[in-house]
Structure formats: structure tokens, C-alpha cells
Design a protein around this motif. Structure first.
Motif, mmCIF file in Angstrom:
data_model
loop_
_atom_site.group_PDB
_atom_site.id
_atom_site.type_symbol
_atom_site.label_atom_id
_atom_site.label_comp_id
_atom_site.label_asym_id
_atom_site.label_seq_id
_atom_site.Cartn_x
_atom_site.Cartn_y
_atom_site.Cartn_z
ATOM 1 N N LYS A 110 0.675 -1.684 -0.388
ATOM 2 C CA LYS A 110 0.250 -0.080 0.619
ATOM 3 C C LYS A 110 1.295 1.178 0.098
ATOM 4 O O LYS A 110 -0.010 1.983 -0.514
ATOM 5 C CB LYS A 110 -0.696 -0.454 0.769
ATOM 6 N N CYS A 111 2.631 1.634 1.151
ATOM 7 C CA CYS A 111 2.986 2.181 0.803
ATOM 8 C C CYS A 111 3.667 2.850 -0.544
ATOM 9 O O CYS A 111 3.769 3.834 -1.517
ATOM 10 C CB CYS A 111 3.990 2.166 1.593
ATOM 11 N N LYS A 153 0.814 4.165 -2.857
ATOM 12 C CA LYS A 153 1.135 5.947 -2.345
ATOM 13 C C LYS A 153 2.187 6.589 -2.525
ATOM 14 O O LYS A 153 2.316 8.089 -3.534
ATOM 15 C CB LYS A 153 0.876 6.451 -0.438
#
Length: 214
Positions: free
Chosen positions: A144-145, A148
Motif C-alpha cells: 500500500k505504501c 501511495k
């Protein structure tokens, strides 16, 4: 597991790669107390007469009509265990077409569960020891990082996720780190894997046809 007398029907199992070969060997040893590999080294799992690494379905140099015919004439059942990959219907059709082309019977099972798209790594992610789920949660946060940061970044392959799962569970010595490699993994290690998972019922039911306890 108790050492029990078992019956092994005459069969030859063909898999795509060394990771599949090691997993199937450990699975059969765990459930049927039969050893199908002689060991492993840095080059890979030692080939045996009953569990053979042949690459994918396009490797016609190893998947030959003559080879399958010879097995059938000797009363040996040909078994193929491949990845379903992105389209399980397509992979099943390819194997059915191969049956028709060769006019030789063989049984097949597609990872992860013979009904969904995916591969061995998808199966493995479903049979980790539940106590270690938090490790995978850390990995999900990492993915998820990355997204982003930029949607253009390529997420690491599923194989990398399996490596990342095992690394913190093993020691820091070189000998311990060797156990992360596909060829050296111990899928019977209950601290890492759950071979009694419900997710493995389809595979167990398939193999029960060829490996029977007396």
C-alpha cells in the motif's frame, strides 16, 4: 505423523519447476509417508523416477507423446500438476487439447486449488501458520505504501512475498538463510506452514486416488 504402511499406485508426476517439486514431495511425504526425492543441492531437487520437473506446458521437448505412451503401456498413470496462471479455463483447455493431440490419458491438477486462477505461491499464501498472519499484514502495508508513492511502481512478485515471509522466521546464519530458497524449504515445518489447512483438501482428494493407506 505416524509411519504407516501405504499403497502407492504406479504413477509419474510431472511439475513445472523445482518449487512445485519440493512442495509436492513434502506433501506426499507428510500424508502418505512416501519419499519421492533423494535430496537437494544448490542446483535443485534431485530428480527421481516418480516426481519430475519438466517446465511448463510449452516444453514439448520433455512433454512428449512417446514418453506418455510408454508409461501407459507399462500401466503407469501420467499425472500433471501445473499452475493455473491467469486463466484456469484456458489452461484446462490446453491440457485437454494435449490429451487429444497425443491420444494418451493423463490426470491433472492445477494450482492453487484446481478451480481458481493462480499458482503455487497463491496456495502457499493460504497455508501459512495462522500465528504468522501479522507478517503478511506487514507486507500488505508495504504494498500500500508503494502505491501511495506512485501507481507506476511495480509491486514485488508473489515469490518475493514468500521469501519475505520466511526470512524473519529463520536465523541470521547462512545455513538458516539457505532454508528460504525454494529447493531447501521444509513445508512440513509446522511453525511455518499448515499442511492440515482446509485449503489443501482439493489437492489431498486428488492425490488420494494414487496414494492410499492400507
Amino acid at each position: 505423523m505416524n509411519s504407516e504402511e501405504v499403497k502407492m499406485n504406479k504413477c509419474k508426476i510431472y511439475v513445472e519447476g523445482v518449487a512445485d517439486q519440493k512442495f509436492i514431495a513434502d506433501f506426499i511425504n507428510y500424508y502418505y509417508n512416501i519419499s519421492l526425492i533423494k535430496g537437494s543441492d544448490r542446483e535443485g531437487v534431485s530428480q527421481t523416477d516418480n516426481l519430475i520437473e519438466i517446465g511448463g506446458i510449452d516444453n514439448k521437448e520433455k512433454i512428449t507423446k512417446a514418453f506418455f505412451e510408454r508409461n501407459s503401456l507399462q500401466g503407469i498413470t501420467n499425472i500433471i500438476i501445473f499452475d493455473a496462471d491467469e486463466d484456469i479455463k484456458k489452461r484446462k483447455k490446453e491440457l485437454q487439447d494435449l490429451k487429444s493431440e497425443y491420444n494418451v490419458g493423463f490426470e491433472f491438477f492445477l494450482f492453487p486449488n484446481n478451480k481458481d486462477a493462480g499458482d503455487l505461491e497463491d496456495l502457499l499464501m493460504n497455508i501459512i501458520n495462522p500465528d504468522n498472519n501479522k507478517i503478511f499484514n506487514c507486507w500488505d502495508g508495504y504494498e500500500k505504501c508503494l502505491l501511495k508513492i506512485s501507481s507506476d511502481l511495480t509491486l514485488p512478485a508473489k515469490k518475493t512475498k514468500i521469501y519475505a515471509y520466511l526470512e524473519p522466521l529463520l536465523g541470521e546464519t547462512n545455513s538458516q538463510k539457505e532454508k528460504i530458497k525454494e529447493v531447501n524449504r521444509d513445508y512440513t515445518n509446522k511453525n511455518h506452514w499448515n499442511l492440515n489447512s482446509e485449503y489443501l483438501v482439493p489437492l489431498k482428494s486428488f492425490l488420494d486416488k494414487f496414494f492410499k493407506k492400507k
